[in-house]
Motif scaffolding. Structure first.
Motif, mmCIF file in Angstrom:
data_model
loop_
_atom_site.group_PDB
_atom_site.id
_atom_site.type_symbol
_atom_site.label_atom_id
_atom_site.label_comp_id
_atom_site.label_asym_id
_atom_site.label_seq_id
_atom_site.Cartn_x
_atom_site.Cartn_y
_atom_site.Cartn_z
ATOM 1 N N TRP A 150 0.839 -1.213 0.000
ATOM 2 C CA TRP A 150 0.000 0.000 0.000
ATOM 3 C C TRP A 150 0.865 1.252 0.000
ATOM 4 N N VAL A 151 1.916 1.249 0.827
ATOM 5 C CA VAL A 151 2.816 2.407 0.888
ATOM 6 C C VAL A 151 3.486 2.630 -0.465
ATOM 7 N N SER A 152 4.009 1.559 -1.060
ATOM 8 C CA SER A 152 4.721 1.695 -2.332
ATOM 9 C C SER A 152 3.804 2.221 -3.422
ATOM 10 N N GLN A 153 2.551 1.771 -3.428
ATOM 11 C CA GLN A 153 1.611 2.228 -4.450
ATOM 12 C C GLN A 153 1.232 3.686 -4.242
ATOM 13 N N LYS A 154 1.095 4.099 -3.001
ATOM 14 C CA LYS A 154 0.773 5.498 -2.721
ATOM 15 C C LYS A 154 1.911 6.410 -3.165
ATOM 16 N N ILE A 155 3.135 5.958 -2.988
ATOM 17 C CA ILE A 155 4.282 6.748 -3.419
ATOM 18 C C ILE A 155 4.280 6.904 -4.938
ATOM 19 N N LEU A 156 3.911 5.847 -5.631
ATOM 20 C CA LEU A 156 3.919 5.871 -7.092
ATOM 21 C C LEU A 156 2.876 6.822 -7.667
ATOM 22 N N LEU A 192 4.049 7.142 8.046
ATOM 23 C CA LEU A 192 3.883 5.759 7.626
ATOM 24 C C LEU A 192 5.047 4.878 8.039
ATOM 25 N N SER A 193 6.193 5.457 8.294
ATOM 26 C CA SER A 193 7.355 4.668 8.679
ATOM 27 C C SER A 193 7.084 3.952 9.990
ATOM 28 N N LEU A 194 7.475 2.688 10.031
ATOM 29 C CA LEU A 194 7.241 1.898 11.234
ATOM 30 C C LEU A 194 8.294 2.143 12.306
ATOM 31 N N LYS A 195 9.453 2.669 11.891
ATOM 32 C CA LYS A 195 10.519 2.898 12.860
ATOM 33 C C LYS A 195 10.097 3.945 13.885
ATOM 34 N N LYS A 196 10.576 3.770 15.093
ATOM 35 C CA LYS A 196 10.189 4.675 16.175
ATOM 36 C C LYS A 196 11.119 5.883 16.282
ATOM 37 N N ASP A 197 12.232 5.856 15.539
ATOM 38 C CA ASP A 197 13.208 6.947 15.670
ATOM 39 C C ASP A 197 12.899 8.079 14.703
ATOM 40 N N VAL A 198 11.661 8.542 14.727
ATOM 41 C CA VAL A 198 11.277 9.717 13.946
ATOM 42 C C VAL A 198 11.383 10.917 14.876
ATOM 43 N N VAL A 202 15.173 14.799 11.253
ATOM 44 C CA VAL A 202 15.263 13.624 10.387
ATOM 45 C C VAL A 202 14.682 13.978 9.025
ATOM 46 N N LYS A 203 15.296 13.458 7.950
ATOM 47 C CA LYS A 203 14.842 13.725 6.590
ATOM 48 C C LYS A 203 13.640 12.850 6.259
ATOM 49 N N VAL A 204 12.664 13.452 5.593
ATOM 50 C CA VAL A 204 11.444 12.723 5.251
ATOM 51 C C VAL A 204 10.977 13.097 3.841
ATOM 52 N N SER A 205 10.135 12.236 3.291
ATOM 53 C CA SER A 205 9.401 12.571 2.079
ATOM 54 C C SER A 205 7.925 12.541 2.437
ATOM 55 N N PHE A 206 7.105 13.265 1.671
ATOM 56 C CA PHE A 206 5.697 13.372 2.035
ATOM 57 C C PHE A 206 4.887 13.864 0.847
ATOM 58 N N SER A 207 3.565 13.776 0.976
ATOM 59 C CA SER A 207 2.635 14.356 0.007
ATOM 60 C C SER A 207 1.905 15.502 0.690
ATOM 61 N N LEU A 208 1.229 16.324 -0.116
ATOM 62 C CA LEU A 208 0.466 17.446 0.427
ATOM 63 C C LEU A 208 -1.011 17.303 0.062
ATOM 64 N N VAL A 209 -1.872 17.661 1.005
ATOM 65 C CA VAL A 209 -3.312 17.690 0.759
ATOM 66 C C VAL A 209 -3.859 19.030 1.236
ATOM 67 N N ASP A 210 -5.013 19.403 0.701
ATOM 68 C CA ASP A 210 -5.665 20.631 1.147
ATOM 69 C C ASP A 210 -6.134 20.466 2.596
ATOM 70 N N ASP A 225 1.219 11.084 4.500
ATOM 71 C CA ASP A 225 1.967 9.948 3.937
ATOM 72 C C ASP A 225 3.465 10.148 4.113
ATOM 73 N N ILE A 226 3.861 10.425 5.337
ATOM 74 C CA ILE A 226 5.250 10.780 5.634
ATOM 75 C C ILE A 226 6.106 9.530 5.799
ATOM 76 N N LEU A 227 7.235 9.524 5.103
ATOM 77 C CA LEU A 227 8.182 8.420 5.185
ATOM 78 C C LEU A 227 9.583 8.934 5.475
ATOM 79 N N LEU A 228 10.336 8.198 6.276
ATOM 80 C CA LEU A 228 11.756 8.483 6.371
ATOM 81 C C LEU A 228 12.352 8.316 4.983
ATOM 82 N N THR A 229 13.332 9.117 4.625
ATOM 83 C CA THR A 229 13.893 9.079 3.274
ATOM 84 C C THR A 229 14.363 7.685 2.907
ATOM 85 N N GLU A 230 14.964 6.951 3.833
ATOM 86 C CA GLU A 230 15.467 5.614 3.523
ATOM 87 C C GLU A 230 14.310 4.654 3.250
ATOM 88 N N ASP A 231 13.164 4.869 3.910
ATOM 89 C CA ASP A 231 12.007 4.032 3.654
ATOM 90 C C ASP A 231 11.418 4.350 2.287
#
Length: 239
Positions: A150-156, A192-198, A202-210, A225-231
């Motif tokens: 689901w995460v990978s498809q949302k990123i695409l 969305l990242s499962l890691k607790k060290d957010v 920390v660098k992240v990627s994300f989408s924007l909504v109104d 839809d925030i992800l750590l850059t490595e994720d």
């Protein structure tokens, strides 16, 4: 005439959502979808995404519909509440000939039903048997496998931005992401990242909504839809 300015438990949102369903039944699904998408600005709830998904699928907007389906699937609400959503996703993916992921959704629905000691519909068994001859899947940690999908498809399908966590608010439920000269509000539930060290910086990627800033009374943008850059790099392009 009685004017009600504030509703308990967001009942005004749910009344509008029901109105949208009625509008769709009366033959104007496009207007219904538009109303529901406006409601998401106020109440980003998985059931609203699910309803939009169903309406868009009826209009044969399959990719747009699946985008909302994945958003609904990724919330932290209990999976047993979403079995109809998962089943419908499986049907759409099967129609798109994405048999492996369709099968994964069907099997996950069966796993939930077995765990809850609910009956297993014959239609579900037929779906699993039909696709099992086309593909093989690993059934261990199936929810986690699907979550990665689901995460990978949302990123695409979404436009992505990159920045870093500028700060968390004292309650820990929200914060701000810094991107050059702009900053965007986010809710920790959107990570969305499962890691607790957010944490801060920390660098992240994300989408924007109104969104809408109630205190300032202005329309704005919210990071989701925030992800750590490595994720993000791990999930980018995953099929």
């Amino acid at each position: 005439m009685l004017n009600i300015n504030k509703f308990h438990n967001d009942r005004d949102v749910w009344m509008q959502a029901r109105k949208a369903e009625c509008i769709s039944l009366l033959g104007d699904p496009e207007a219904a979808i538009n109303l529901l998408e406006q409601l998401l600005v106020k109440k980003d709830h998985w059931t609203i995404h699910k309803t939009i998904f169903q309406m868009k699928i009826d209009l044969k907007y399959y990719d747009e519909g699946l985008g909302h389906a994945f958003m609904a699937a990724l919330t932290k609400d209990p999976p047993d509440k979403k079995i109809n959503l998962y089943y419908k996703i499986g049907q759409v993916l099967e129609m798109k000939k994405e048999y492996k992921y369709a099968l994964m959704h069907y099997v996950f629905v069966k796993q939930i039903r077995v765990e809850k000691k609910w009956n297993i519909p014959s239609e579900l068994i037929q779906c699993i048997d039909r696709l099992s001859v086309k593909d093989e899947i690993k059934t261990d940690n199936l929810h986690m496998q699907l979550r990665d999908y689901w995460v990978s498809q949302k990123i695409l399908i979404s436009k992505r931005f990159e920045g870093f966590i500028m700060k968390f608010l004292p309650n820990g439920k929200a914060g701000f992401i810094k991107v050059k000269n702009n900053s965007y509000y986010f809710r920790t539930s959107s990570i969305l990242s499962l890691k607790k060290d957010v944490f801060k910086d920390v660098k992240v990627s994300f989408s924007l909504v109104d969104s809408f800033d109630i205190k300032k009374g202005i329309s704005t943008k919210e990071a989701v839809d925030i992800l750590l850059t490595e994720d993000k790099e791990k999930n980018n392009g995953k099929k």
